[in-house]
Design a protein around this motif. Structure first.
Motif, PDB file in Angstrom:
ATOM      1  N   ASP A  71     -12.192  -4.667  10.376  1.00  0.00           N
ATOM      2  CA  ASP A  71     -12.035  -3.270   9.931  1.00  0.00           C
ATOM      3  C   ASP A  71     -10.663  -2.745  10.350  1.00  0.00           C
ATOM      4  OD1 ASP A  71     -14.533  -3.218   8.814  1.00  0.00           O
ATOM      5  OD2 ASP A  71     -15.512  -2.532  10.652  1.00  0.00           O
ATOM      6  N   THR A  80      -8.016  -4.249   8.090  1.00  0.00           N
ATOM      7  CA  THR A  80      -8.075  -3.685   6.738  1.00  0.00           C
ATOM      8  C   THR A  80      -7.478  -2.281   6.716  1.00  0.00           C
ATOM      9  OG1 THR A  80     -10.059  -4.989   6.370  1.00  0.00           O
ATOM     10  CG2 THR A  80      -9.660  -3.206   4.816  1.00  0.00           C
ATOM     11  N   PHE A  81      -7.797  -1.498   7.749  1.00  0.00           N
ATOM     12  CA  PHE A  81      -7.207  -0.152   7.840  1.00  0.00           C
ATOM     13  C   PHE A  81      -5.691  -0.241   7.976  1.00  0.00           C
ATOM     14  CE2 PHE A  81      -9.769   3.694   8.269  1.00  0.00           C
ATOM     15  CZ  PHE A  81     -11.022   3.170   8.040  1.00  0.00           C
ATOM     16  N   SER A 141      -0.964   4.042  13.693  1.00  0.00           N
ATOM     17  CA  SER A 141      -2.032   3.573  12.814  1.00  0.00           C
ATOM     18  C   SER A 141      -3.311   3.312  13.621  1.00  0.00           C
ATOM     19  CB  SER A 141      -1.567   2.302  12.100  1.00  0.00           C
ATOM     20  OG  SER A 141      -2.568   1.820  11.255  1.00  0.00           O
ATOM     21  N   SER A 159       0.840  -1.210   0.000  1.00  0.00           N
ATOM     22  CA  SER A 159       0.000   0.000   0.000  1.00  0.00           C
ATOM     23  C   SER A 159       0.875   1.261   0.000  1.00  0.00           C
ATOM     24  CB  SER A 159      -0.933   0.034   1.221  1.00  0.00           C
ATOM     25  OG  SER A 159      -1.595  -1.181   1.404  1.00  0.00           O
ATOM     26  N   ASP A 209      -3.731  -2.491   7.016  1.00  0.00           N
ATOM     27  CA  ASP A 209      -3.123  -2.938   5.755  1.00  0.00           C
ATOM     28  C   ASP A 209      -2.840  -1.735   4.849  1.00  0.00           C
ATOM     29  OD1 ASP A 209      -2.301  -5.067   3.945  1.00  0.00           O
ATOM     30  OD2 ASP A 209      -4.067  -4.526   2.764  1.00  0.00           O
ATOM     31  N   GLN A 210      -3.705  -0.722   4.926  1.00  0.00           N
ATOM     32  CA  GLN A 210      -3.480   0.502   4.134  1.00  0.00           C
ATOM     33  C   GLN A 210      -2.221   1.235   4.598  1.00  0.00           C
ATOM     34  OE1 GLN A 210      -5.431   1.129   1.408  1.00  0.00           O
ATOM     35  NE2 GLN A 210      -6.132  -0.900   2.046  1.00  0.00           N
ATOM     36  N   ASP A 211      -1.807   0.969   5.827  1.00  0.00           N
ATOM     37  CA  ASP A 211      -0.565   1.559   6.338  1.00  0.00           C
ATOM     38  C   ASP A 211       0.620   0.600   6.164  1.00  0.00           C
ATOM     39  OD1 ASP A 211      -1.670   3.967   7.098  1.00  0.00           O
ATOM     40  OD2 ASP A 211      -2.179   3.283   9.111  1.00  0.00           O
ATOM     41  N   GLY A 212       0.412  -0.476   5.430  1.00  0.00           N
ATOM     42  CA  GLY A 212       1.496  -1.435   5.180  1.00  0.00           C
ATOM     43  C   GLY A 212       1.716  -2.407   6.333  1.00  0.00           C
ATOM     44  N   LYS A 260       3.644   1.745   1.409  1.00  0.00           N
ATOM     45  CA  LYS A 260       4.429   1.945   2.651  1.00  0.00           C
ATOM     46  C   LYS A 260       5.353   0.740   2.855  1.00  0.00           C
ATOM     47  CE  LYS A 260       1.545   5.343   4.094  1.00  0.00           C
ATOM     48  NZ  LYS A 260       0.209   4.986   4.512  1.00  0.00           N
ATOM     49  N   ARG A 317      -5.055   6.544  14.374  1.00  0.00           N
ATOM     50  CA  ARG A 317      -5.802   7.059  13.210  1.00  0.00           C
ATOM     51  C   ARG A 317      -7.110   6.301  13.045  1.00  0.00           C
ATOM     52  NH1 ARG A 317      -0.924   7.727  10.866  1.00  0.00           N
ATOM     53  NH2 ARG A 317      -0.905   5.730   9.793  1.00  0.00           N
TER      54      ARG A 317
END
Ligand code: 7TS
Length: 422
Positions: free
Chosen positions: A360, A363-364, A411, A31, A366-369, A33, A414
């Motif tokens: 959730d 999944t979030f 993360s 993602s 994962d967006q931060d690597g 990162k 956030r």
């Protein structure tokens, strides 16, 4: 985490950048990162030494074992048996014959349940487990209980969030003379609780029960000495300790293994076969029907060498530092519920945020690597008992760094903001 003062941050002699450079998969972008891999309780990455050993085996020695008299078969056999000897040293077993190669922890426990359990359990006997067992140390016992008429009982966890680990007073109450098997995990894959395995084995022995230790979450993180623990059986998986998938170990006390019937029949485990009956080899061959996983046993040998080069006490000290940093930083987040104790914790932290579903969170992240795991972690009865549908779990290994824990915590902050937290 050990109790007492925080262990000083210990660098292995070559330093962390060098350890990380041994693991090719770590160096990638996810993602956009840099990958932060915190799913080590599910499986760890493999160092170059293990990958190269597997390649060399397939490029040079590949052959079937025990059956051939040609050079390659002898090399493969020597490699496979050297891995068995290495595993016995890794566990401080009394002899290589006490090591049975399996597909992993799950198969090791199924072997004990089917072979020892099938031959020894009778209606009314009790199989004692704990509420924190992984399904693989629970379902095999349910199956054999159904077949033999034995009953299952459970040692409860103590505390609303299992912060006190196992209820050790209940162990004494539950270990009656009806108990024939006491099977328990060394380190819980959801709670991080480290159980006092040597004490539990001694208590089992006092009532004449056999002890079965699930070392899936501990074997790659600390020194395991089966003679000091005093267990009858101990199981682990190669893939959770820098080794290949598809290979694992069952340690069994020799007198017990030799008295147990085979649980699978086929080539390699017999001395003589007639149309209506057969005779089998002694253990461990008796329990290794068919072509074994030669390559991955040899790969596991390389993994054990790698871990011992770093030093298992150094790995354990590193786990302590990371687990404590994660626990302390995460416990500051609003609405978080961390399971298990602060002290005496394995290399993982699992938690829930109010009503945010773990999937959730994962999944979030994962967006931060960041690679995390969310769900019931194959601990459905434990989750039910704790009143949780799922948790998010971060689990650490020798190549993780304190900075990666900080990335995780940012993360999580956030995510909480997104879901309307502070
Ligand atoms: N026992 C424990 C304590 C475990 O954590 C696991 C796997 C097993 C047994 C089974 O090991 P296997 O190699 O035979 O599958 N635990 C996990 C986990 O926590 N997430 O994925 C697998």
């Amino acid at each position: 985490m050990s109790s007492g003062p925080v262990a000083p941050y210990q660098l292995p002699s070559r330093g962390w950048p060098a350890v990380r450079s041994d693991f090719p998969t770590l160096h990638q972008v996810v993602s956009g990162k840099p990958l932060v891999y915190l799913d080590n309780a599910a499986t760890t990455h493999k160092p170059r030494a293990v990958i190269d050993t597997l390649t060399a085996y397939y490029e040079r020695d590949n052959s079937n074992v025990h059956r051939g008299l040609h050079a390659l078969s002898m090399r493969a056999t020597d490699g496979y048996e050297a891995a068995r000897l290495r595993a016995s040293q890794f566990l401080n077993a009394a002899a290589a014959e006490e090591i049975v190669f399996t597909r992993g922890t799950t198969e090791s426990i199924n072997l004990v349940a089917n072979s020892w359990g099938g031959a020894n359990l009778k209606p009314g006997d009790v199989i004692l487990l704990t509420e924190m067992e992984h399904h693989s140390n629970l379902v095999p016992w349910q199956l054999i209980a159904q077949r033999t008429g034995a009953k299952l009982r459970y040692v409860p966890i103590a505390g609303e969030n299992a912060e006190y680990g196992l209820d050790l007073d209940a162990v004494d109450r539950l270990l009656t003379s009806e108990v024939k098997v006491f099977a328990f995990t060394h380190i819980s894959n959801t709670l991080g609780v480290i159980n006092p395995v040597a004490d539990l084995c001694a208590k089992a022995r006092r009532v004449g029960a056999i002890s079965v230790v699930d070392a899936a979450q501990s074997s790659g993180h600390e020194r395991i000495d089966v003679q000091a623990i005093g267990c009858d059986f101990l199981a682990f998986s190669g893939h959770k300790m820098a080794g290949p998938t598809g290979i694992g170990v069952l340690y069994g006390r020799r007198a017990l293994l030799d008295a147990m019937p085979p649980w699978q029949g086929g080539g390699g485990m017999i001395t003589q076969v007639d149309f209506f009956e057969s005779k089998w080899k002694p253990s461990p061959e008796r329990f290794e029907a068919g072509t074994p996983n030669v390559a991955d046993a040899i790969g596991l040998h390389a993994a054990m060498d790698y871990l011992d080069k770093l030093g298992r006490p150094a790995i354990g000290a590193h786990d302590d530092t990371l687990a404590r940093r994660a626990y302390d930083a995460l416990s500051m987040l609003p609405g978080i519920r961390i399971l298990g104790p602060r002290e005496n914790r394995g290399a993982l932290v699992s938690f829930a945020f109010r009503d945010v579903h773990a999937h959730d969170v994962v999944t979030f992240a994962d967006q931060d690597g960041i690679a995390l795991r969310g769900g019931h972690h194959c601990n459905q009865p434990l989750m039910k008992k704790l009143g949780l549908p799922s948790t998010t779990r971060a689990s650490f290994y020798v190549y993780n760094t304190p900075e990666e824990i900080d990335v995780l915590v940012s993360s999580m902050r956030r995510i909480l903001k997104f879901f309307g937290g502070s």
